[in-house]
Write an enzyme that holds these catalytic residues in place. Structure first.
Site, short mmCIF file in Angstrom:
data_model
loop_
_atom_site.label_atom_id
_atom_site.label_comp_id
_atom_site.label_asym_id
_atom_site.label_seq_id
_atom_site.Cartn_x
_atom_site.Cartn_y
_atom_site.Cartn_z
N SER A 120 -98.02 -25.09 29.56
CA SER A 120 -96.48 -25.01 30.32
C SER A 120 -96.95 -23.42 30.84
O SER A 120 -97.60 -22.64 31.45
CB SER A 120 -94.99 -24.72 29.84
N TYR A 144 -91.04 -18.45 24.81
CA TYR A 144 -91.36 -20.46 24.94
C TYR A 144 -92.97 -20.10 25.63
O TYR A 144 -94.07 -20.61 24.91
CB TYR A 144 -90.38 -20.90 25.55
N LYS A 148 -96.59 -20.69 24.08
CA LYS A 148 -97.02 -21.96 24.54
C LYS A 148 -98.55 -21.47 24.60
O LYS A 148 -99.31 -21.31 24.06
CB LYS A 148 -96.72 -22.29 25.45
#
Lengths: 318, 318
Positions: A120, A144, A148
């Site tokens: 992402s 997050y 990732k």
């Protein structure tokens, strides 16, 4: 061809599987934490948690060797930020368990699976240049993004070792997502189009000058499939990790609302309510909004041309 | 002040502890996988494996709250490359267990420990510029570098969350290390000085034009200690992860041998034997040899001035 899809119940997973069913004769093993049903007998769905390595091993033992894998499963950004342990369990350990399962497959004489991982743009944060390039250092300022990014490098190492052939791509915010609002911090980027076009109010937690790096669902699926068509040497070029920044469209909330007006009229636009949320605003502000994705363009990835067209495509499917 | 040192039995750990004993009145908890003994009653040593979270928790429950932590424990690059699982267990899970233990300490009302983590220039690899800057993307081409890089970002996330105050620094190759050759791929960078100065043969696995980014043991200890003197805001500047590239000296093997000749004479130089090892050469060639470490210099870190002086200091302690 036997294909594994994790996070198969997510909207991207469903769209991917529909596309694979329509355009290939592959059989598909679909994993998700919720029960799924698919119309085709070519899809076998299993319910379980990727962070449970034993379940994953037992499940994959029941199906054909995995030749291709789409690893989409993730706890979204808002949830990973709210529940630190859940985020690492799902987004890091889940990824490691998939890699380990595929490593065991190749170690025991099975195929070296070709895997695509959806990273992402949330891997970027901190003091960013106006335009992010392939040479911009990732400094995620949310759990997050950290999960990732760690997964990207982990996949690179498993690939360098020859255990899998993993390719990580950094997806822009995918919009317009069908379905319901979710806990992704970028949920508004679909919500302000999706809800008003269906006569519902949508709350906008960020200011209207906020920009977002966007890819349509169809282009996202095309990018994931394109990733697995590339030869090993072409994709990796002899260097393992980090991920490829995918092309996208830089669209401001104002421009998105112009598209909403054009497609849905003033009554749709009136359903967007500004309800500033400092928590969302703060984290979204750390994400980059404009890229020069040279490596991806050289590899043949393509962005959408126009956000209004994305909205029209979404509206036509309602 | 109560200080935790992991990897306390390594040469850097021992040198650090000796320095802390001499220059502070801190009490020290020293962890290592091998039994250690220290002359001072201010040091309590425990034997165990950081990848064993239960052992770590039980051990830390016996000692005072940790105010500062030096997390030096690692499986070296050659071992991490030879044993994939061991590398991840020791270098990634070990780091996570330390972070979790310190998180539990702060969550239960104890201090937020200030921690320094020894990352490495081995996080760099692939297509590198001639001079690595703070803006160079890390693309480790070895498992050790991947594990160090993943740990950097993990520490950044625990720090952003306020669980610890972790600072990661990328150490140059530390030379001249005392002791015996080890499984680090950079082991030759000490061996070709250390062994000949003690009348022993040393094998050189790389070509003489190979350059290495070097820091002396004393400067390495000074850098680690300096890291923990910096205020939170000064070190992090509001951005969490990745690590700071430390200053060093770019020295070629030829220059190192010139220093050996100067300090040890021709009889020492004659003890260096060229025994090319393609495995070592290949991985070492992916490491950068020259940096512009602007962030570190601004933070007050300093490199050594001269490799011959490093050799003289080493020789004087024999």
């Amino acid at each position: 061809m036997h294909i594994l899809v994790t996070g198969a119940g997510g909207f991207l997973g469903r769209l991917l599987i529909d596309t694979l069913l329509a355009q290939t004769d592959a059989t598909i093993t679909a994993l998700d934490v919720v029960p799924l049903s698919f119309a085709s007998e070519r899809v076998t769905a299993f319910v379980g948690d990727l962070s449970d390595a034993a379940w994953l091993a037992a499940t994959l033992a029941q199906v054909a060797p995995v030749e291709q894998a789409y690893h989409l499963a993730a706890v979204v950004s808002g949830s990973a930020e709210a529940d630190f342990d859940l985020g690492y369990r799902a987004n890091l350990e889940g990824t490691r368990n998939i890699l380990e399962a595929l490593r065991r497959q190749s170690a025991s004489g099975g195929p070296v699976a070709r895997l695509v991982f959806t990273s992402s743009v949330a891997v970027f944060g901190g003091n960013l240049p106006e335009v992010v390039t392939d040479g911009t250092v990732a400094a995620p300022q949310g759990s997050y993004g950290v999960q990732k990014l760690m997964s990207e490098y982990l996949i690179g190492d498993y690939t360098r070792k020859g255990y899998v052939d993993g390719r990580a791509v950094r997806l822009p915010t995918v919009s317009v997502r069908p379905g319901k609002p979710n806990a992704a911090l970028s949920s508004f980027a679909s919500g302000i189009i999706r809800e008003p076009l269906q006569g519902k109010v949508s709350e906008l937690p960020v200011t209207r000058d906020t920009a977002v790096w966007i890819l349509s669902p169809d282009s996202a699926v095309a990018a994931l499939r394109h990733t697995l068509t590339l030869d090993h040497e072409v994709f990796h070029g002899g260097v393992y990790g980090p991920a490829v920044n995918l092309p996208g469209l830089c669209v401001s909330v104002s421009q998105m609302l112009d598209s909403l007006l054009e497609v849905g009229g003033p009554e749709a636009l009136a359903l967007v309510k500004d309800v500033p949320d400092p928590r969302v605003t703060k984290l979204v502000a750390t994400w980059p909004t404009k890229f020069a994705p040279e490596r991806a363009l050289a590899l043949g990835y393509r962005a959408d041309n126009d956000f209004t067209q994305i909205v029209r495509t979404f509206a036509a499917r309602l």
